[in-house]
Design a protein around this motif. Structure first.
Motif, PDB file in Angstrom:
ATOM      1  N   MET A  35       0.833  -1.195   0.000  1.00 30.43           N
ATOM      2  CA  MET A  35       0.000   0.000   0.000  1.00 30.43           C
ATOM      3  C   MET A  35       0.878   1.259   0.000  1.00 30.43           C
ATOM      4  N   ALA A  36       1.909   1.249   0.839  1.00 24.33           N
ATOM      5  CA  ALA A  36       2.811   2.403   0.906  1.00 24.33           C
ATOM      6  C   ALA A  36       3.512   2.631  -0.430  1.00 24.33           C
ATOM      7  N   GLU A  37       3.871   1.546  -1.106  1.00 23.19           N
ATOM      8  CA  GLU A  37       4.538   1.640  -2.405  1.00 23.19           C
ATOM      9  C   GLU A  37       3.631   2.288  -3.458  1.00 23.19           C
ATOM     10  N   HIS A  38       2.330   2.014  -3.367  1.00 24.16           N
ATOM     11  CA  HIS A  38       1.375   2.519  -4.362  1.00 24.16           C
ATOM     12  C   HIS A  38       0.619   3.754  -3.877  1.00 24.16           C
ATOM     13  N   ASP A  39       1.024   4.320  -2.751  1.00 22.99           N
ATOM     14  CA  ASP A  39       0.368   5.512  -2.209  1.00 22.99           C
ATOM     15  C   ASP A  39       0.910   6.745  -2.926  1.00 22.99           C
ATOM     16  N   ARG A  40       0.420   6.956  -4.135  1.00 27.91           N
ATOM     17  CA  ARG A  40       0.872   8.052  -4.987  1.00 27.91           C
ATOM     18  C   ARG A  40      -0.215   8.331  -6.015  1.00 27.91           C
ATOM     19  N   PRO A  41      -0.110   9.441  -6.756  1.00 32.12           N
ATOM     20  CA  PRO A  41      -1.145   9.721  -7.766  1.00 32.12           C
ATOM     21  C   PRO A  41      -1.248   8.581  -8.776  1.00 32.12           C
ATOM     22  N   PRO A  42      -2.381   7.893  -8.848  1.00 26.97           N
ATOM     23  CA  PRO A  42      -2.514   6.747  -9.746  1.00 26.97           C
ATOM     24  C   PRO A  42      -3.119   7.129 -11.088  1.00 26.97           C
ATOM     25  N   ARG A  43      -3.061   6.197 -11.994  1.00 26.64           N
ATOM     26  CA  ARG A  43      -3.802   6.301 -13.243  1.00 26.64           C
ATOM     27  C   ARG A  43      -5.163   5.652 -12.986  1.00 26.64           C
ATOM     28  N   ILE A  44      -6.211   6.457 -13.019  1.00 26.28           N
ATOM     29  CA  ILE A  44      -7.550   6.011 -12.628  1.00 26.28           C
ATOM     30  C   ILE A  44      -8.436   5.862 -13.855  1.00 26.28           C
ATOM     31  N   GLY A  45      -9.094   4.723 -13.955  1.00 25.86           N
ATOM     32  CA  GLY A  45     -10.094   4.522 -14.988  1.00 25.86           C
ATOM     33  C   GLY A  45     -11.479   4.752 -14.402  1.00 25.86           C
ATOM     34  N   LEU A  46     -12.157   5.800 -14.829  1.00 24.45           N
ATOM     35  CA  LEU A  46     -13.500   6.119 -14.340  1.00 24.45           C
ATOM     36  C   LEU A  46     -14.524   5.456 -15.253  1.00 24.45           C
ATOM     37  N   VAL A  47     -15.366   4.611 -14.685  1.00 21.94           N
ATOM     38  CA  VAL A  47     -16.375   3.893 -15.468  1.00 21.94           C
ATOM     39  C   VAL A  47     -17.683   4.680 -15.421  1.00 21.94           C
ATOM     40  N   ARG A  48     -18.070   5.210 -16.564  1.00 19.50           N
ATOM     41  CA  ARG A  48     -19.322   5.965 -16.655  1.00 19.50           C
ATOM     42  C   ARG A  48     -20.478   5.026 -17.047  1.00 19.50           C
ATOM     43  N   GLN A  49     -20.198   4.129 -17.998  1.00 18.30           N
ATOM     44  CA  GLN A  49     -21.215   3.207 -18.506  1.00 18.30           C
ATOM     45  C   GLN A  49     -21.856   2.427 -17.368  1.00 18.30           C
ATOM     46  N   TYR A  50     -23.171   2.337 -17.373  1.00 23.03           N
ATOM     47  CA  TYR A  50     -23.969   1.618 -16.382  1.00 23.03           C
ATOM     48  C   TYR A  50     -24.018   2.361 -15.051  1.00 23.03           C
ATOM     49  N   TYR A  51     -22.869   2.779 -14.507  1.00 18.44           N
ATOM     50  CA  TYR A  51     -22.842   3.409 -13.196  1.00 18.44           C
ATOM     51  C   TYR A  51     -23.531   4.773 -13.203  1.00 18.44           C
ATOM     52  N   GLN A  52     -23.276   5.597 -14.213  1.00 15.81           N
ATOM     53  CA  GLN A  52     -23.934   6.896 -14.272  1.00 15.81           C
ATOM     54  C   GLN A  52     -25.440   6.729 -14.450  1.00 15.81           C
ATOM     55  N   ASP A  53     -25.846   5.790 -15.296  1.00 17.78           N
ATOM     56  CA  ASP A  53     -27.274   5.584 -15.541  1.00 17.78           C
ATOM     57  C   ASP A  53     -28.011   5.115 -14.298  1.00 17.78           C
ATOM     58  N   TYR A  54     -27.322   4.343 -13.471  1.00 15.51           N
ATOM     59  CA  TYR A  54     -27.972   3.726 -12.320  1.00 15.51           C
ATOM     60  C   TYR A  54     -27.867   4.564 -11.048  1.00 15.51           C
ATOM     61  N   ALA A  55     -26.921   5.504 -11.026  1.00 10.97           N
ATOM     62  CA  ALA A  55     -26.737   6.354  -9.843  1.00 10.97           C
ATOM     63  C   ALA A  55     -27.712   7.526  -9.873  1.00 10.97           C
ATOM     64  N   THR A  56     -28.023   8.060  -8.694  1.00 10.67           N
ATOM     65  CA  THR A  56     -28.804   9.290  -8.639  1.00 10.67           C
ATOM     66  C   THR A  56     -27.941  10.443  -9.152  1.00 10.67           C
ATOM     67  N   PRO A  57     -28.552  11.532  -9.638  1.00  9.97           N
ATOM     68  CA  PRO A  57     -27.758  12.679 -10.080  1.00  9.97           C
ATOM     69  C   PRO A  57     -26.809  13.180  -8.994  1.00  9.97           C
ATOM     70  N   GLU A  58     -27.255  13.177  -7.747  1.00  9.23           N
ATOM     71  CA  GLU A  58     -26.394  13.634  -6.649  1.00  9.23           C
ATOM     72  C   GLU A  58     -25.180  12.725  -6.501  1.00  9.23           C
ATOM     73  N   MET A  59     -25.394  11.420  -6.588  1.00 11.10           N
ATOM     74  CA  MET A  59     -24.298  10.474  -6.395  1.00 11.10           C
ATOM     75  C   MET A  59     -23.292  10.552  -7.535  1.00 11.10           C
ATOM     76  N   TRP A  60     -23.779  10.671  -8.777  1.00 12.23           N
ATOM     77  CA  TRP A  60     -22.841  10.756  -9.892  1.00 12.23           C
ATOM     78  C   TRP A  60     -22.096  12.088  -9.883  1.00 12.23           C
ATOM     79  N   ALA A  61     -22.780  13.169  -9.553  1.00 13.26           N
ATOM     80  CA  ALA A  61     -22.104  14.472  -9.471  1.00 13.26           C
ATOM     81  C   ALA A  61     -21.008  14.433  -8.409  1.00 13.26           C
ATOM     82  N   HIS A  62     -21.279  13.767  -7.300  1.00 16.39           N
ATOM     83  CA  HIS A  62     -20.259  13.633  -6.253  1.00 16.39           C
ATOM     84  C   HIS A  62     -19.070  12.827  -6.757  1.00 16.39           C
ATOM     85  N   THR A  63     -19.329  11.750  -7.480  1.00 17.21           N
ATOM     86  CA  THR A  63     -18.248  10.915  -8.010  1.00 17.21           C
ATOM     87  C   THR A  63     -17.371  11.707  -8.971  1.00 17.21           C
TER      88      THR A  63
END
Length: 345
Positions: free
Chosen positions: A160-188
């Motif tokens: 964990m300490a080795e990987h505690d740095r700015p990562p390359r993040i893959g944000l999944v919009r498909q399915y998750y945005q459609d199923y989340a409330t507007p408040e939850m997706w805006a927060h994400t």
């Protein structure tokens, strides 16, 4: 704290041995404070537990008592379980950290099974660092569990300490945005932007297909929802079950391929904050894909909703790469800078 099965079926049952996970906690010097209640057989019938952030809202499930106890500061860590979303969803609902390791990483020997092909032992803590410590203690092959993972157990805190740095993040919009409330997706999206400003590389990544379906005697002693699930399972033909398992293997391969393209995958932890409804444990839809694939995930609390209930994001990664996911989660935990606790705690 420990996870206790709640059911009339076990009303008079006294175990004669410790589960492997419990024995490991004791051997490492852990102090067992007590047992927390689950939903019945870790399924869908709610327990009497309340959410410490608002007693009129569900704490989630099946790890209801475990997550509420840690969320209410009654312990630094607790064991839970996850067959669909039973560790990471209640962690999100109660404003704490939830860790679901790779399938088989933690032995299930001594735990009451719900689904052998899906059951995971989960971890609930107040910090990501505590989650990594518990994972190191609990992990390891066990001859008593035929699904036990035979991979070597690393020092997850060091990874964990080795990987505690700015990562390359893959944000999944498909399915998750459609199923989340507007408040939850805006927060994400707001959390994703915050992490990008702090140095993370955030990109949207697609996922092939949708989430798989992972539902496939003494009837009067069971709650209505788990009883209905059993009755439904009894009429599913073997051919349909085998077909579902083949589809699940393909889904696991697709999901693993997606997770390998980035350091970690990020999604909302739940479609919405904990519902104001004590007759439900909430919606596990955002955990089910990761549980079905058997890949590791960590949930981190990242803010509060307009109603003052915890909001959270979920990080996932490739098979047996818990250290990578824990490192990104701890980095996010630090960037978010939260030190929140329920009212009156």
């Amino acid at each position: 704290m420990l996870h206790r099965v709640r059911s009339k079926v076990y009303a008079d049952f006294v175990p004669e041995f410790d589960a492997t996970s419990v024995a490991k906690i004791k051997a490492a010097g852990g102090i067992i404070l007590g047992k927390a209640v689950t939903t019945e057989f870790a399924s869908s019938d709610p327990s009497p537990t309340r959410n410490p952030w608002n007693l009129e809202h569900t704490p989630g499930g099946s790890s209801s008592g475990s997550s509420a106890a840690v969320g209410g500061a009654d312990g630094s860590g607790c064991a839970g379980s996850q067959t669909g979303g039973s560790t990471c969803r209640p962690a999100a609902y109660n404003g704490i950290v939830g860790v679901k390791a790779t399938y088989g990483r933690i032995s299930r020997y001594g735990w009451a099974p719900l689904s052998w092909s899906l059951d995971h032992v989960g971890i609930l803590t107040r910090t990501v660092a505590d989650g990594a410590l518990m994972l190191t203690v609990l992990s390891g092959a066990d001859d008593h569990d035929p699904g036990s993972l035979r991979e070597p157990v690393p020092d997850f805190s060091a990874q964990m300490a080795e990987h505690d740095r700015p990562p390359r993040i893959g944000l999944v919009r498909q399915y998750y945005q459609d199923y989340a409330t507007p408040e939850m997706w805006a927060h994400t999206e707001a959390v994703a932007n915050l992490l990008a400003e702090a140095g993370a590389e955030v990109e949207e990544i697609p996922v092939r297909g949708g989430p798989p379906v992972n539902h496939s005697v003494r009837a009067a002693d069971y709650g209505p929802r788990i009883r209905a699930g059993m009755e439904m399972g009894m009429i599913i033909p073997t051919s349909a079950y085998l077909k579902a398992q083949r589809l699940r293997r393909q889904f696991r391969a697709d999901f693993s391929e997606m997770a390998a393209k980035v350091d970690v995958v990020m999604t909302p932890a739940m479609p919405a904050p904990a519902p104001r409804d004590l007759n439900t444990t909430g919606d596990a839809a955002f955990q089910v894909p990761w549980t079905a694939a058997g890949l590791p995930t960590v949930v981190v609390s990242t803010g509060l909703s307009e109603l003052g209930m915890p909001m959270a994001v979920q990080f996932g990664g490739p098979w047996a790469q818990e250290g990578r996911v824990l490192g990104a989660a701890q980095w996010c935990e630090r960037i978010a800078g939260l030190n929140q606790a329920p009212p009156n705690y």
